[in-house]
Write an enzyme that holds these catalytic residues in place. Structure first.
Site, PDB file in Angstrom:
ATOM      1  N   ASN A 291     -13.917   4.857   0.234  1.00  0.00           N
ATOM      2  CA  ASN A 291     -12.784   3.869   0.991  1.00  0.00           C
ATOM      3  C   ASN A 291     -12.694   2.610   1.764  1.00  0.00           C
ATOM      4  OD1 ASN A 291     -12.065   6.269   1.276  1.00  0.00           O
ATOM      5  ND2 ASN A 291     -12.783   6.618   3.235  1.00  0.00           N
TER       6      ASN A 291
ATOM      7  N   ASP B 142     -11.566   0.702   4.058  1.00  0.00           N
ATOM      8  CA  ASP B 142     -10.363   0.679   5.285  1.00  0.00           C
ATOM      9  C   ASP B 142     -11.660   0.472   6.448  1.00  0.00           C
ATOM     10  OD1 ASP B 142     -10.256   4.500   5.797  1.00  0.00           O
ATOM     11  OD2 ASP B 142     -12.144   2.888   6.008  1.00  0.00           O
TER      12      ASP B 142
ATOM     13  N   HIS C 131     -15.673   1.158  -3.639  1.00  0.00           N
ATOM     14  CA  HIS C 131     -14.354   0.654  -4.059  1.00  0.00           C
ATOM     15  C   HIS C 131     -13.850  -0.878  -3.343  1.00  0.00           C
ATOM     16  CE1 HIS C 131     -13.105   4.510  -5.062  1.00  0.00           C
ATOM     17  NE2 HIS C 131     -13.971   4.258  -6.822  1.00  0.00           N
TER      18      HIS C 131
ATOM     19  N   CYS D  83      -9.731 -15.666  -5.231  1.00  0.00           N
ATOM     20  CA  CYS D  83      -8.840 -15.469  -6.321  1.00  0.00           C
ATOM     21  C   CYS D  83      -9.166 -14.669  -7.227  1.00  0.00           C
ATOM     22  CB  CYS D  83      -8.994 -16.785  -7.149  1.00  0.00           C
ATOM     23  SG  CYS D  83      -8.657 -17.684  -7.935  1.00  0.00           S
TER      24      CYS D  83
ATOM     25  N   CYS E  97      -4.450 -19.932  -4.982  1.00  0.00           N
ATOM     26  CA  CYS E  97      -6.043 -20.461  -5.039  1.00  0.00           C
ATOM     27  C   CYS E  97      -5.712 -22.069  -4.158  1.00  0.00           C
ATOM     28  CB  CYS E  97      -6.252 -19.583  -5.668  1.00  0.00           C
ATOM     29  SG  CYS E  97      -8.542 -20.492  -5.949  1.00  0.00           S
TER      30      CYS E  97
ATOM     31  N   CYS F 143      -7.261 -23.695  -7.983  1.00  0.00           N
ATOM     32  CA  CYS F 143      -6.625 -23.195  -9.106  1.00  0.00           C
ATOM     33  C   CYS F 143      -5.217 -22.483  -9.430  1.00  0.00           C
ATOM     34  CB  CYS F 143      -7.922 -22.430 -10.486  1.00  0.00           C
ATOM     35  SG  CYS F 143      -7.668 -20.450  -9.795  1.00  0.00           S
TER      36      CYS F 143
ATOM     37  N   GLY G 295     -13.838  15.023   2.010  1.00  0.00           N
ATOM     38  CA  GLY G 295     -12.620  14.112   1.647  1.00  0.00           C
ATOM     39  C   GLY G 295     -12.436  13.453   0.793  1.00  0.00           C
TER      40      GLY G 295
ATOM     41  N   SER H 261     -11.068  14.119  -3.569  1.00  0.00           N
ATOM     42  CA  SER H 261     -10.569  15.207  -4.023  1.00  0.00           C
ATOM     43  C   SER H 261     -11.187  15.471  -5.665  1.00  0.00           C
ATOM     44  CB  SER H 261      -8.998  14.675  -4.440  1.00  0.00           C
ATOM     45  OG  SER H 261      -9.061  13.375  -5.251  1.00  0.00           O
TER      46      SER H 261
ATOM     47  N   ASN I 176     -14.150  20.138   2.917  1.00  0.00           N
ATOM     48  CA  ASN I 176     -12.394  19.672   2.817  1.00  0.00           C
ATOM     49  C   ASN I 176     -12.366  20.598   2.817  1.00  0.00           C
ATOM     50  OD1 ASN I 176     -10.056  18.475   1.673  1.00  0.00           O
ATOM     51  ND2 ASN I 176     -11.157  17.713   0.161  1.00  0.00           N
TER      52      ASN I 176
HETATM   53  C1  BV8 Z   1     -14.215   2.514 -14.042  1.00  0.00           C
HETATM   54  C2  BV8 Z   1      -7.606   1.154  -5.250  1.00  0.00           C
HETATM   55  C3  BV8 Z   1     -15.113   1.626 -15.834  1.00  0.00           C
HETATM   56  C4  BV8 Z   1      -8.157   0.886  -3.638  1.00  0.00           C
HETATM   57  C5  BV8 Z   1      -9.231   3.197  -5.959  1.00  0.00           C
HETATM   58  C6  BV8 Z   1     -10.120   9.132 -18.182  1.00  0.00           C
HETATM   59  C7  BV8 Z   1     -11.036  10.649 -17.123  1.00  0.00           C
HETATM   60  C8  BV8 Z   1     -12.381   9.889 -16.870  1.00  0.00           C
HETATM   61  C9  BV8 Z   1     -12.076   8.823 -16.402  1.00  0.00           C
HETATM   62  C10 BV8 Z   1     -11.420   7.695 -16.584  1.00  0.00           C
HETATM   63  C11 BV8 Z   1     -10.203   8.563 -17.444  1.00  0.00           C
HETATM   64  N1  BV8 Z   1      -9.108   7.033 -17.570  1.00  0.00           N
HETATM   65  C12 BV8 Z   1      -9.539   5.865 -16.639  1.00  0.00           C
HETATM   66  C13 BV8 Z   1     -11.129   6.261 -16.171  1.00  0.00           C
HETATM   67  C14 BV8 Z   1     -11.596   5.968 -14.957  1.00  0.00           C
HETATM   68  C15 BV8 Z   1     -10.437   5.542 -14.109  1.00  0.00           C
HETATM   69  C16 BV8 Z   1     -10.399   7.229 -13.284  1.00  0.00           C
HETATM   70  O1  BV8 Z   1     -11.499   7.881 -12.553  1.00  0.00           O
HETATM   71  N2  BV8 Z   1      -9.512   7.242 -13.094  1.00  0.00           N
HETATM   72  C17 BV8 Z   1      -9.253   8.697 -12.613  1.00  0.00           C
HETATM   73  C18 BV8 Z   1      -7.456   8.952 -12.092  1.00  0.00           C
HETATM   74  C19 BV8 Z   1      -8.865   9.840 -13.940  1.00  0.00           C
HETATM   75  N3  BV8 Z   1     -11.437   5.318 -13.182  1.00  0.00           N
HETATM   76  C20 BV8 Z   1     -11.348   3.519 -12.901  1.00  0.00           C
HETATM   77  O2  BV8 Z   1     -10.429   2.905 -13.861  1.00  0.00           O
HETATM   78  C21 BV8 Z   1     -12.698   2.852 -12.153  1.00  0.00           C
HETATM   79  N4  BV8 Z   1     -13.545   1.771 -13.527  1.00  0.00           N
HETATM   80  O3  BV8 Z   1     -13.589   3.214 -14.674  1.00  0.00           O
HETATM   81  O4  BV8 Z   1     -13.691   1.296 -14.491  1.00  0.00           O
HETATM   82  C22 BV8 Z   1     -13.535   1.627 -16.719  1.00  0.00           C
HETATM   83  C23 BV8 Z   1     -13.400   0.194 -17.207  1.00  0.00           C
HETATM   84  C24 BV8 Z   1     -11.965   0.311 -17.920  1.00  0.00           C
HETATM   85  C25 BV8 Z   1     -11.151   1.460 -18.540  1.00  0.00           C
HETATM   86  C26 BV8 Z   1     -12.091   2.808 -18.085  1.00  0.00           C
HETATM   87  C27 BV8 Z   1     -13.140   2.692 -17.890  1.00  0.00           C
HETATM   88  C28 BV8 Z   1     -12.078   1.963 -11.050  1.00  0.00           C
HETATM   89  C29 BV8 Z   1     -11.939   3.202 -10.088  1.00  0.00           C
HETATM   90  C30 BV8 Z   1     -11.106   3.118  -8.272  1.00  0.00           C
HETATM   91  C31 BV8 Z   1      -9.920   2.918  -8.649  1.00  0.00           C
HETATM   92  N5  BV8 Z   1      -9.519   1.741  -7.240  1.00  0.00           N
HETATM   93  N6  BV8 Z   1      -8.578   2.402  -5.305  1.00  0.00           N
HETATM   94  C32 BV8 Z   1      -7.647   1.023  -2.886  1.00  0.00           C
HETATM   95  O5  BV8 Z   1      -6.786   0.294  -2.989  1.00  0.00           O
HETATM   96  O6  BV8 Z   1      -8.026   1.957  -1.965  1.00  0.00           O
HETATM   97  S1  BV8 Z   1      -9.431   4.898  -6.540  1.00  0.00           S
HETATM   98  C33 BV8 Z   1      -8.526   5.322  -4.807  1.00  0.00           C
HETATM   99  O7  BV8 Z   1      -9.131   6.936  -5.408  1.00  0.00           O
HETATM  100  C34 BV8 Z   1      -9.093   5.426  -3.852  1.00  0.00           C
HETATM  101  O8  BV8 Z   1      -9.928   4.524  -4.606  1.00  0.00           O
HETATM  102  C35 BV8 Z   1      -9.505   6.334  -3.233  1.00  0.00           C
HETATM  103  O9  BV8 Z   1     -10.653   6.172  -2.571  1.00  0.00           O
HETATM  104  C36 BV8 Z   1     -10.214   7.364  -4.794  1.00  0.00           C
HETATM  105  C37 BV8 Z   1     -10.237   8.535  -4.583  1.00  0.00           C
HETATM  106  O10 BV8 Z   1      -9.111   9.584  -3.744  1.00  0.00           O
HETATM  107  P1  BV8 Z   1      -9.930  10.143  -2.463  1.00  0.00           P
HETATM  108  O11 BV8 Z   1     -10.375   9.315  -1.788  1.00  0.00           O
HETATM  109  O12 BV8 Z   1     -10.199  11.729  -3.137  1.00  0.00           O
HETATM  110  O13 BV8 Z   1      -8.448  10.933  -2.108  1.00  0.00           O
HETATM  111  P2  BV8 Z   1      -7.354  11.553  -1.978  1.00  0.00           P
HETATM  112  O14 BV8 Z   1      -6.288  11.522  -1.536  1.00  0.00           O
HETATM  113  O15 BV8 Z   1      -7.480  11.780  -4.380  1.00  0.00           O
HETATM  114  O16 BV8 Z   1      -7.941  13.124  -1.997  1.00  0.00           O
HETATM  115  C38 BV8 Z   1      -7.808  12.794  -0.793  1.00  0.00           C
HETATM  116  C39 BV8 Z   1      -8.804  14.401  -0.232  1.00  0.00           C
HETATM  117  O17 BV8 Z   1      -9.336  14.626   0.665  1.00  0.00           O
HETATM  118  C40 BV8 Z   1      -8.182  15.651  -0.701  1.00  0.00           C
HETATM  119  O18 BV8 Z   1      -9.122  16.598  -1.382  1.00  0.00           O
HETATM  120  C41 BV8 Z   1      -7.391  16.214   1.114  1.00  0.00           C
HETATM  121  O19 BV8 Z   1      -8.075  17.845   0.364  1.00  0.00           O
HETATM  122  C42 BV8 Z   1      -8.794  15.819   2.095  1.00  0.00           C
HETATM  123  N7  BV8 Z   1      -8.374  16.141   3.554  1.00  0.00           N
HETATM  124  C43 BV8 Z   1      -7.491  15.706   2.977  1.00  0.00           C
HETATM  125  N8  BV8 Z   1      -7.369  15.702   5.187  1.00  0.00           N
HETATM  126  C44 BV8 Z   1      -8.198  15.667   4.810  1.00  0.00           C
HETATM  127  C45 BV8 Z   1      -9.445  15.811   3.817  1.00  0.00           C
HETATM  128  N9  BV8 Z   1     -10.585  15.588   3.609  1.00  0.00           N
HETATM  129  C46 BV8 Z   1     -11.125  16.145   5.175  1.00  0.00           C
HETATM  130  N10 BV8 Z   1     -10.695  16.290   5.902  1.00  0.00           N
HETATM  131  C47 BV8 Z   1      -9.750  15.817   6.756  1.00  0.00           C
HETATM  132  N11 BV8 Z   1      -8.916  15.660   7.922  1.00  0.00           N
HETATM  133 ZN    ZN Z   2      -8.586 -19.983  -8.144  1.00  0.00          ZN
END
Ligand code: BV8
Ligand code: ZN
Length: 247
Positions: free
Chosen positions: A101, A103, A118, A126, A147, A150, A187, A189, A213
């Site tokens: 998260n 936040d 994250h 920048c 920026c 730059c 919390g 997925s 969850n």
């Molecule tokens: C990287 C930005 C190297 C910040 C986010 C193929 C296979 C595997 C991996 C990859 C692939 N292709 C690409 C990848 C890598 C990719 C990835 O994993 N993609 C996935 C979608 C397949 N990862 C990346 O790119 C990462 N970097 O690997 O670098 C690289 C470089 C180049 C190429 C490849 C690799 C970067 C990952 C970070 C991305 N940024 N957000 C922002 O704006 O917030 S991700 C985004 O999803 C958020 O950060 C969030 O934290 C994250 C995960 O989501 P969750 O937190 O799990 O939230 P979600 O809504 O999904 O689920 C909520 C859950 O809560 C549910 O289960 C629900 O049931 C539950 N819930 C609901 N209410 C409650 C509850 N639980 C408890 N109590 C409740 N009341």
């Molecule tokens: Zn700059």
């Protein structure tokens, strides 16, 4: 809410605990998750809003999305789940809170050592020279500031898809997952890597892994225990029962 007694027995014996949280832990604070039906990505694909390509293609749309999220986050409070994690930290000599998260509600609830995989939505820098941008953000502006050094676009300090996570944070998170006696995945997925690899790593290294969850996830079949309830209820109940047995 019923918490299995064997979880409490394991927690009483544990000395090292690690927790991975995702957007679900902030849901009860009123912050929308990403992939739930009413989630932030219900109408947009993640890559369009949370990637450098998406930002450079349409900086105004991405900037406005983050401005909207910042407004939401400024208006909400930590919920009992956040506070319970801050309490849990005090009960163990070695406790690591790893969050996806951005936040900062864990810090607002009093958690002191938070590994932000994250990044965070509060800070900006920048997009070209990476100089931190600490000037006041005009909340009414529809486009990102530029920026002063730059002239490139300023961006939020979050990790986008396709971007590397901060290496030192990942290293600390992996070490905590390898060392812990109990690993909670709360919390999330369990879809976004490399964060989603942490519960599997903890399991491989012998930890007792608990998933909190309301729904099942990709990780659920591998968990030692799944408690299907909102984390704002399950976490406080676990801490309440644990405190009763420890005192
Ligand atoms: C990287 C930005 C190297 C910040 C986010 C193929 C296979 C595997 C991996 C990859 C692939 N292709 C690409 C990848 C890598 C990719 C990835 O994993 N993609 C996935 C979608 C397949 N990862 C990346 O790119 C990462 N970097 O690997 O670098 C690289 C470089 C180049 C190429 C490849 C690799 C970067 C990952 C970070 C991305 N940024 N957000 C922002 O704006 O917030 S991700 C985004 O999803 C958020 O950060 C969030 O934290 C994250 C995960 O989501 P969750 O937190 O799990 O939230 P979600 O809504 O999904 O689920 C909520 C859950 O809560 C549910 O289960 C629900 O049931 C539950 N819930 C609901 N209410 C409650 C509850 N639980 C408890 N109590 C409740 N009341
Ligand atoms: Zn700059």
């Amino acid at each position: 809410m019923d918490i299995p007694s064997h979880l409490l027995e394991i927690l009483q014996k544990a000395e090292r605990v690690a927790v991975l949280t995702g957007a679900g832990v902030s849901a009860e604070s009123g912050v929308a998750t990403f992939r739930d039906p009413d989630g932030l990505w219900a109408q947009f694909r993640p890559e369009e809003l949370a990637s450098m390509d998406g930002f450079l293609t349409n900086p105004e749309r991405v900037w406005q999305w983050y401005q909207y999220r910042r407004t939401v986050i400024h208006s909400v409070q930590p919920n009992p789940g956040h506070h319970a994690l801050a309490q849990l930290e005090k009960l163990y000599p070695e406790f690591t809170l790893i969050t996806q998260n951005v936040d900062r509600l864990h810090q607002a609830a009093g958690s002191t050592k938070v590994l932000e995989l994250h990044g965070n939505i509060v800070e900006n820098y920048c997009s070209r020279c990476r100089t931190p941008y600490s000037q006041e953000i005009d909340t009414q502006a529809q486009e990102p500031p530029r920026c002063p050094h730059c002239r490139a676009l300023i961006r939020p300090a979050v990790v986008w898809f396709g971007e590397m996570l901060p290496a030192d944070v990942v290293e600390q998170a992996e070490e905590a997952a390898q060392r812990c006696h109990v690993f909670f995945t709360v919390g999330t997925s369990a879809e976004v890597y490399p964060a989603a690899a942490l519960p599997y790593l903890a399991k491989r290294c012998g930890a007792y892994v608990v998933e909190l969850n309301p729904s099942t996830t990709a990780f659920s079949p591998y968990a030692d225990l799944c408690i299907h309830a909102p984390s704002g209820q399950s976490l406080p109940r676990i801490v309440e029962l644990l405190k009763e047995t420890i005192l």
